[in-house]
Design a protein around this motif. Structure first.
Motif, PDB file in Angstrom:
ATOM      1  N   LEU A  33       0.828  -1.208   0.000  1.00 33.93           N
ATOM      2  CA  LEU A  33       0.000   0.000   0.000  1.00 33.93           C
ATOM      3  C   LEU A  33       0.861   1.256   0.000  1.00 33.93           C
ATOM      4  N   TRP A  34       0.387   2.274  -0.699  1.00 37.90           N
ATOM      5  CA  TRP A  34       0.939   3.621  -0.653  1.00 37.90           C
ATOM      6  C   TRP A  34      -0.175   4.517  -0.154  1.00 37.90           C
ATOM      7  N   LEU A  35       0.093   5.271   0.923  1.00 37.82           N
ATOM      8  CA  LEU A  35      -0.917   6.138   1.520  1.00 37.82           C
ATOM      9  C   LEU A  35      -0.683   7.601   1.159  1.00 37.82           C
ATOM     10  N   ALA A  36      -1.740   8.388   1.274  1.00 42.98           N
ATOM     11  CA  ALA A  36      -1.682   9.815   0.943  1.00 42.98           C
ATOM     12  C   ALA A  36      -0.672  10.567   1.809  1.00 42.98           C
ATOM     13  N   ASN A  37      -0.396  10.075   3.026  1.00 45.09           N
ATOM     14  CA  ASN A  37       0.542  10.765   3.919  1.00 45.09           C
ATOM     15  C   ASN A  37       2.002  10.390   3.640  1.00 45.09           C
ATOM     16  N   GLY A  38       2.255   9.592   2.580  1.00 42.46           N
ATOM     17  CA  GLY A  38       3.618   9.218   2.223  1.00 42.46           C
ATOM     18  C   GLY A  38       4.054   7.862   2.746  1.00 42.46           C
ATOM     19  N   GLU A  39       3.302   7.289   3.670  1.00 41.46           N
ATOM     20  CA  GLU A  39       3.667   5.969   4.181  1.00 41.46           C
ATOM     21  C   GLU A  39       3.440   4.911   3.106  1.00 41.46           C
ATOM     22  N   GLN A  40       4.262   3.874   3.155  1.00 40.80           N
ATOM     23  CA  GLN A  40       4.096   2.719   2.280  1.00 40.80           C
ATOM     24  C   GLN A  40       4.551   1.496   3.045  1.00 40.80           C
ATOM     25  N   PHE A  41       3.849   0.372   2.857  1.00 39.25           N
ATOM     26  CA  PHE A  41       4.144  -0.813   3.647  1.00 39.25           C
ATOM     27  C   PHE A  41       3.408  -2.029   3.095  1.00 39.25           C
ATOM     28  N   TRP A  42       3.872  -3.216   3.520  1.00 38.35           N
ATOM     29  CA  TRP A  42       3.174  -4.453   3.221  1.00 38.35           C
ATOM     30  C   TRP A  42       1.988  -4.577   4.161  1.00 38.35           C
ATOM     31  N   PHE A  43       0.899  -5.069   3.610  1.00 39.71           N
ATOM     32  CA  PHE A  43      -0.353  -5.203   4.342  1.00 39.71           C
ATOM     33  C   PHE A  43      -0.986  -6.532   3.943  1.00 39.71           C
ATOM     34  N   PHE A  44      -1.693  -7.156   4.857  1.00 41.00           N
ATOM     35  CA  PHE A  44      -2.396  -8.410   4.595  1.00 41.00           C
ATOM     36  C   PHE A  44      -3.857  -8.178   4.944  1.00 41.00           C
ATOM     37  N   PRO A  45      -4.679  -7.769   3.954  1.00 41.36           N
ATOM     38  CA  PRO A  45      -6.072  -7.439   4.256  1.00 41.36           C
ATOM     39  C   PRO A  45      -6.926  -8.677   4.528  1.00 41.36           C
TER      40      PRO A  45
ATOM     41  N   PHE B  90      -3.549  -6.853   8.636  1.00 44.48           N
ATOM     42  CA  PHE B  90      -2.287  -6.868   9.365  1.00 44.48           C
ATOM     43  C   PHE B  90      -1.233  -6.084   8.592  1.00 44.48           C
ATOM     44  N   ARG B  91      -0.556  -5.195   9.304  1.00 42.95           N
ATOM     45  CA  ARG B  91       0.511  -4.366   8.725  1.00 42.95           C
ATOM     46  C   ARG B  91       1.854  -4.920   9.161  1.00 42.95           C
ATOM     47  N   TRP B  92       2.783  -5.048   8.216  1.00 45.46           N
ATOM     48  CA  TRP B  92       4.127  -5.531   8.515  1.00 45.46           C
ATOM     49  C   TRP B  92       4.937  -4.392   9.116  1.00 45.46           C
ATOM     50  N   THR B  93       5.524  -4.616  10.291  1.00 46.52           N
ATOM     51  CA  THR B  93       6.297  -3.585  10.980  1.00 46.52           C
ATOM     52  C   THR B  93       7.776  -3.643  10.630  1.00 46.52           C
ATOM     53  N   GLY B  94       8.165  -4.655   9.887  1.00 39.53           N
ATOM     54  CA  GLY B  94       9.582  -4.893   9.619  1.00 39.53           C
ATOM     55  C   GLY B  94      10.085  -6.074  10.418  1.00 39.53           C
ATOM     56  N   ARG B  95       9.324  -6.449  11.456  1.00 40.16           N
ATOM     57  CA  ARG B  95       9.698  -7.586  12.304  1.00 40.16           C
ATOM     58  C   ARG B  95       8.528  -8.527  12.558  1.00 40.16           C
ATOM     59  N   THR B  96       7.311  -7.963  12.562  1.00 39.23           N
ATOM     60  CA  THR B  96       6.135  -8.752  12.901  1.00 39.23           C
ATOM     61  C   THR B  96       4.894  -8.147  12.248  1.00 39.23           C
ATOM     62  N   TRP B  97       3.803  -8.876  12.281  1.00 41.16           N
ATOM     63  CA  TRP B  97       2.516  -8.377  11.780  1.00 41.16           C
ATOM     64  C   TRP B  97       1.745  -7.755  12.930  1.00 41.16           C
ATOM     65  N   ARG B  98       1.138  -6.605  12.676  1.00 43.37           N
ATOM     66  CA  ARG B  98       0.339  -5.917  13.686  1.00 43.37           C
ATOM     67  C   ARG B  98      -1.048  -5.646  13.106  1.00 43.37           C
ATOM     68  N   ARG B  99      -2.087  -5.988  13.833  1.00 48.46           N
ATOM     69  CA  ARG B  99      -3.464  -5.779  13.378  1.00 48.46           C
ATOM     70  C   ARG B  99      -3.752  -4.274  13.289  1.00 48.46           C
ATOM     71  N   THR B 100      -4.384  -3.862  12.184  1.00 48.46           N
ATOM     72  CA  THR B 100      -4.698  -2.447  11.984  1.00 48.46           C
ATOM     73  C   THR B 100      -5.828  -2.309  10.979  1.00 48.46           C
ATOM     74  N   GLY B 101      -6.353  -1.125  10.874  1.00 48.38           N
ATOM     75  CA  GLY B 101      -7.382  -0.820   9.894  1.00 48.38           C
ATOM     76  C   GLY B 101      -7.408   0.679   9.644  1.00 48.38           C
ATOM     77  N   PHE B 102      -7.944   1.083   8.498  1.00 52.00           N
ATOM     78  CA  PHE B 102      -8.022   2.505   8.189  1.00 52.00           C
ATOM     79  C   PHE B 102      -9.006   2.764   7.059  1.00 52.00           C
ATOM     80  N   ASP B 103      -9.238   4.025   6.794  1.00 50.28           N
ATOM     81  CA  ASP B 103     -10.167   4.491   5.767  1.00 50.28           C
ATOM     82  C   ASP B 103      -9.589   4.247   4.378  1.00 50.28           C
ATOM     83  N   LEU B 104     -10.408   3.754   3.457  1.00 51.56           N
ATOM     84  CA  LEU B 104      -9.943   3.510   2.088  1.00 51.56           C
ATOM     85  C   LEU B 104      -9.490   4.790   1.390  1.00 51.56           C
ATOM     86  N   ARG B 105     -10.015   5.946   1.812  1.00 50.99           N
ATOM     87  CA  ARG B 105      -9.632   7.211   1.174  1.00 50.99           C
ATOM     88  C   ARG B 105      -8.177   7.572   1.407  1.00 50.99           C
TER      89      ARG B 105
END
Length: 100
Positions: free
Chosen positions: A55-67, A78-93
């Protein structure tokens, strides 16, 4: 074909308590090329459910995600932190581009 967990809770577990499995392995070690930004449609990103998705986000962040869930206006997984998966969610916009 992408992995999809069975519907409903495991036998002997009450309804509504099903645990969505996080990935058991790290995502790929490369960053895919960013596609041209486009409006994110829930139907389009739904094809990435239970798949490694970058994913690439409007705020400049980019990361691996497992929807594991895509709603009409939000996504969770789940968002990859570089070491582990962390549960998360956000707006599609917030998503400007994705690839899976």
């Amino acid at each position: 074909m992408a992995f999809r967990p069975p519907l409903g809770p495991p036998p002997g577990q009450p309804p509504g308590t099903q645990q969505v499995p996080q990935p058991l392995t790290p995502p790929p070690s490369f960053i895919p090329p960013q596609p041209a930004p486009f409006r994110i449609d829930p139907g389009a990103i739904e094809g990435c459910l239970f798949r490694f998705t970058y994913l690439w986000l409007a705020n400049g962040e980019q990361f691996w995600f497992f929807p594991v869930f895509v709603g009409s206006r939000s996504i969770a997984g789940f968002r990859w932190t570089g070491r582990t998966w962390r549960r998360t969610g956000f707006d599609l916009r917030l998503i400007i581009a994705f690839t899976c």
